[in-house]
Design an enzyme around this catalytic site. Structure first.
Site: not given
Length: 402
Positions: A139, A97
């Site tokens: 997630e 990310y």
């Protein structure tokens, strides 16, 4: 929640970001892949080539910003769940990310230039990290449930025990774990990712395929349609590879099952509506119900080009014997050869008419097929009074926000 200061800045700059969204995301992908070419092994190169991926990312960023600033009433929980399941099936990790965020914000600055002041950059950085943190948390939960280690190693080797031609463009693969271990269960409607190494050292590509067999069996089954390029689009890399190069005895890398959409819903009548290869979750649902709820009222509606193009339809007669309350309605664009011995079905010509789809009171509806088809059917069912929350649908590819 977006801070008050950032909310004001994002609201003021949102029109500019929206107007230049695809230029920003196009520059983002170029920057990121130049710096991290290994990420090409995760992203769908077909969607990159057609421009669908950059358009989808631009729409997602703008829509999430509108959500944070109160400019949209679209509920984001289901959208975040959908994206998180897709990411988990690809093995996306929290460490990736910051890479995405760095190159996305840099692309905003490169495209919008001097308009991106430090305050503007900080506000959009806040938007990105609010989205990222929500996805990372979801997630992580999915990985825990699936037994995936923290490094996101989702892949497991599976051996192809049978490759079965279904139609001219569709084949099924029956798979068992290469390590001889247990076969995980799944909910009808879930999918697995398949990772393949392309010929000629062109790297890895990943695609998602719904599980089309019976949950609880000693194997998995996926049913794959060969994607043929039209209007200048390339042929499907992974589907072509699976059709041409994979045979019984070969191994494939598969993820655990993911996907937030159930094809069976709760108790009560069930309506399964599919088109083309979108029939795969419906077939898993019927096989599951034949084992677990054989008396449940079920209506199957399927659309295809012809009877010969309708994959797995030879299984429907046996399923009807085990599901006495299963009704089947088929729409074929060309009805020649549309009858199948032993199958009790209404066969109509042309395209699906949503007004003629049988809907029992209180039915749970599951849709799967091309996005325009699902939009047509969903709109028709809504106009007939079916509550939106009773209509579930699966979207693969860059149309994740629909």
């Amino acid at each position: 929640m977006l801070s008050e200061t950032s909310a004001a800045v994002v609201t003021a700059t949102l029109p500019a970001v929206q107007a230049h969204g695809e230029a920003i995301t196009g520059r983002f992908y170029q920057r990121m892949f130049d710096a991290h070419p290994e990420l090409l092994n995760i992203f769908n190169r077909g969607n990159q080539a057609t421009g669908q991926q950059k358009a989808a990312l631009a729409a997602a960023v703008v829509a999430y910003a509108e959500h944070l600033t109160g400019g949209s009433s679209v509920p984001w929980g289901p959208i975040l769940d959908r994206i998180a399941h897709k990411h988990a099936s690809l093995g996306i990790t929290a460490t990736q990310y910051p890479i995405v965020g760095r190159h996305l914000l840099a692309a905003v600055g490169e495209v919008l230039g001097e308009a991106v002041t430090p305050a503007v950059a900080a506000a959009w950085d806040e938007v990105y990290w609010l989205l990222a943190c929500e996805l990372i948390a979801r997630e992580a939960r999915l990985y825990t449930v699936a037994g995936v280690p923290e490094d996101g190693r989702v892949w497991r080797e599976w051996r192809v025990v049978e490759k079965t031609p279904e139609t001219r463009d569709v084949v099924s693969f029956t798979l068992v774990p290469a390590d001889g271990g247990p076969v995980p269960g799944f909910t009808p409607g879930q999918y697995v990712s398949v990772a393949v190494d392309l010929a000629g050292g062109r790297g890895q590509q990943i695609r998602q395929y719904s599980l089309s067999g019976r949950p609880g069996a000693a194997h998995w089954r996926i049913t794959v349609k060969r994607v043929r390029g039209v209007d200048g689009a390339p042929d499907g890399m992974v589907s072509s590879f699976l059709h041409e190069r994979v045979a019984a005895g070969d191994t494939l890398r598969l993820s655990p099952p993911f996907g937030e959409v159930s094809a069976i819903g709760d108790a009560g009548p069930l309506l399964l509506v599919s088109a083309g290869i979108g029939l795969t979750p419906a077939m898993a649902a019927l096989a599951h119900l034949a084992d677990t709820e054989p008396e449940r009222p079920v209506a199957l509606v399927h659309a295809d080009r012809t009877g010969a193009a309708h994959a797995l339809r030879h299984e429907l007669s046996a399923l009807q014997e085990r599901l006495p309350n299963l009704s089947v309605r088929l729409w074929y664009e060309d009805t020649a050869g549309g009858e199948l011995a032993g199958l009790k079905a209404d066969v109509a010509g042309g395209l699906v008419d949503p007004a003629l789809i049988p809907v029992a009171p209180g039915a749970y509806v599951h849709l799967c097929g091309p996005v325009p088809f699902m939009g047509l059917v969903r709109g028709g069912l809504l106009r007939r009074g079916v509550p939106a929350e009773r209509i579930a649908y699966e979207v693969f590819g860059p149309g994740m926000l629909r």
